[in-house]
Design a protein around this motif. Structure first.
Motif, short mmCIF file in Angstrom:
data_model
loop_
_atom_site.label_atom_id
_atom_site.label_comp_id
_atom_site.label_asym_id
_atom_site.label_seq_id
_atom_site.Cartn_x
_atom_site.Cartn_y
_atom_site.Cartn_z
N PRO A 47 0.83 -1.21 0.00
CA PRO A 47 0.00 0.00 0.00
C PRO A 47 0.85 1.25 0.00
N VAL A 48 0.26 2.35 -0.45
CA VAL A 48 0.96 3.62 -0.56
C VAL A 48 0.51 4.54 0.57
N ALA A 49 1.48 5.20 1.21
CA ALA A 49 1.16 6.17 2.26
C ALA A 49 0.44 7.37 1.65
N LYS A 50 -0.65 7.79 2.26
CA LYS A 50 -1.46 8.87 1.71
C LYS A 50 -1.72 9.94 2.76
N LEU A 51 -1.80 11.19 2.28
CA LEU A 51 -2.25 12.29 3.11
C LEU A 51 -3.70 12.60 2.80
N HIS A 52 -4.44 12.97 3.81
CA HIS A 52 -5.86 13.31 3.62
C HIS A 52 -5.97 14.65 2.92
N GLY A 53 -6.78 14.68 1.88
CA GLY A 53 -7.03 15.95 1.20
C GLY A 53 -7.78 16.90 2.12
N ASN A 54 -7.13 18.00 2.50
CA ASN A 54 -7.75 18.93 3.45
C ASN A 54 -8.97 19.60 2.82
N ALA A 55 -10.09 19.44 3.50
CA ALA A 55 -11.36 19.95 2.95
C ALA A 55 -11.52 21.43 3.26
N GLY A 56 -11.18 22.25 2.28
CA GLY A 56 -11.40 23.68 2.43
C GLY A 56 -10.37 24.36 3.31
N PRO A 57 -10.33 25.68 3.24
CA PRO A 57 -9.35 26.44 4.05
C PRO A 57 -9.77 26.48 5.52
N ALA B 161 -9.90 31.06 19.09
CA ALA B 161 -9.15 29.81 19.24
C ALA B 161 -9.23 28.96 17.98
N SER B 162 -10.39 28.96 17.32
CA SER B 162 -10.54 28.15 16.10
C SER B 162 -9.68 28.67 14.96
N ARG B 163 -9.23 29.92 15.07
CA ARG B 163 -8.40 30.50 14.01
C ARG B 163 -6.90 30.42 14.32
N LEU B 164 -6.56 29.93 15.50
CA LEU B 164 -5.14 29.78 15.82
C LEU B 164 -4.42 28.81 14.87
N PRO B 165 -5.01 27.65 14.49
CA PRO B 165 -4.29 26.75 13.58
C PRO B 165 -3.94 27.39 12.23
N SER B 166 -4.66 28.44 11.82
CA SER B 166 -4.38 29.04 10.52
C SER B 166 -3.04 29.78 10.49
N ILE B 167 -2.47 30.10 11.66
CA ILE B 167 -1.18 30.79 11.68
C ILE B 167 -0.07 29.89 12.23
N LEU B 168 -0.39 28.59 12.39
CA LEU B 168 0.62 27.63 12.83
C LEU B 168 1.19 26.90 11.61
N PRO B 169 2.46 26.51 11.64
CA PRO B 169 3.05 25.78 10.50
C PRO B 169 2.50 24.36 10.44
N PRO B 170 2.61 23.71 9.27
CA PRO B 170 2.17 22.30 9.18
C PRO B 170 2.98 21.43 10.13
N LEU B 171 2.44 20.26 10.45
CA LEU B 171 3.14 19.32 11.31
C LEU B 171 4.42 18.83 10.65
N THR B 172 5.49 18.73 11.43
CA THR B 172 6.71 18.10 10.93
C THR B 172 6.47 16.60 10.82
N LYS C 129 -5.83 7.59 5.96
CA LYS C 129 -5.06 8.74 5.49
C LYS C 129 -4.72 9.66 6.65
N LEU C 130 -3.49 10.14 6.65
CA LEU C 130 -3.04 11.08 7.68
C LEU C 130 -3.23 12.51 7.20
N THR C 131 -3.21 13.45 8.12
CA THR C 131 -3.30 14.86 7.76
C THR C 131 -2.18 15.63 8.44
N ASP C 132 -1.62 16.63 7.72
CA ASP C 132 -0.55 17.43 8.30
C ASP C 132 -1.07 18.69 8.97
N ARG C 133 -2.42 18.81 9.09
CA ARG C 133 -2.98 19.94 9.83
C ARG C 133 -2.87 19.69 11.33
#
Length: 293
Positions: free
Chosen positions: A176-186, A227-238, A259-263
């Motif tokens: 199997p291939v490792a996949k990232l989840h397509g982030n739904a919307g901004p 608080a819900s807008r704090l993730p928008s100014i954080l960098p993606p997960l390493t 699927k994993l997500t980098d959010r």
């Protein structure tokens, strides 16, 4: 004859190796599972019996004993179905037992022999990699397991028959291939906030320095909105943070389609959430909102 299959039990996010030992011998016809199984594990004998029948195999009219070792470690969950089924198949000679020695196995069986996804595949794959073994898991969880080690041997069949055919050489399962989840919307954007200059400045400082932040104020003052807008100014997960966060989400069963997500995770528990929901726990310990955040 006794066959052995390796699987795992979970203690927090740690995968502890468990040996599934299957003995088929003379005696009163029975199918017993021992080794501190919970209700879901005890019921696996009926799922295994039906799945083998649907796959064209029948249990012999002998006494089948399954031991989950170490016997003093509690075993919980439905992911023991597949290792028990493969142990039985190896014990009756349906598949070569030596093919299973290099793999850790987990998966839930349907009555028609199909494999259903289970929670905890990512930490199980990392535990198997540490043991120098490959992993056999359901197809729906294969993408999740592929993140553990790019050189690891992973088999992700859709059914028991497909796996048996792979061992016989009549069908080849690709990795199997490792996949990232397509982030739904901004994400909700901090730029949308009008006013609240002091609170916005505090969010920016906390995000830049990696600080904790405590918000106090009356209902409706904008705490949750900010608080819900704090993730928008954080960098993606390493990559390391991605695996750490995803292992907890995997145990909670919150990885859709493997699927994993980098959010970065954001949780908003209701004010009436119980203590167990916030910090985790329960009869079968699960991560709470604190861990998932």
């Amino acid at each position: 004859m006794v066959s052995k299959v390796t699987t795992v039990a979970f203690q927090g996010i740690e995968a502890v190796p468990v040996d599934v030992q299957v003995h088929v011998g003379p005696g009163m016809v029975a199918f017993n599972v021992v080794g501190l199984p919970d209700k879901a594990v005890g019921e696996s004998r009926e799922r295994v019996r039906a799945a083998l029948s649907a796959s064209g195999l029948a249990l012999p009219a002998k006494r089948v004993t399954v031991n989950l070792a170490p016997a003093d470690l509690p075993k919980e969950g439905s992911h023991y179905d597949l290792p028990i089924a493969l142990g039985v198949m190896a014990a009756i000679g349906a598949i070569p037992a030596e093919f299973l020695h290099g793999y850790a196995v987990l998966g839930e069986l349907g009555l028609d022999g199909t494999l259903a996804p289970v929670a905890g595949v990512l930490p199980a794959a990392m535990g198997a990699s540490a043991l120098g073994k490959g992993l056999i898991c359901p197809a729906a969880s294969g993408s999740e397991a592929a993140w553990a080690d790019r050189d690891m041997d992973i088999l992700a069949p859709r059914s028991l028959i497909q796996l048996a055919n792979h061992f016989k050489g009549t069908q080849v399962l690709s990795r199997p291939v490792a996949k990232l989840h397509g982030n739904a919307g901004p994400l909700p954007d901090l730029a949308e906030v009008k006013g609240q200059e002091t609170a916005r400045r505090a969010l920016e400082i906390a995000a830049a320095g990696g600080h904790n932040l405590l918000m106090t104020g009356p209902p409706g003052s904008g705490k949750s909105m900010l608080a819900s807008r704090l993730p928008s100014i954080l960098p993606p997960l390493t990559p390391r943070e991605l695996l750490e966060v995803s292992m907890i989400a995997s145990l909670a069963g919150e990885l859709a389609e493997g699927k994993l997500t980098d959010r970065r995770p954001f949780r908003a528990p209701h004010h009436s959430a119980s203590m167990a929901a916030l910090v985790g726990g329960g009869l079968k310990a699960r991560p709470g909102e604190v861990s998932l955040a």
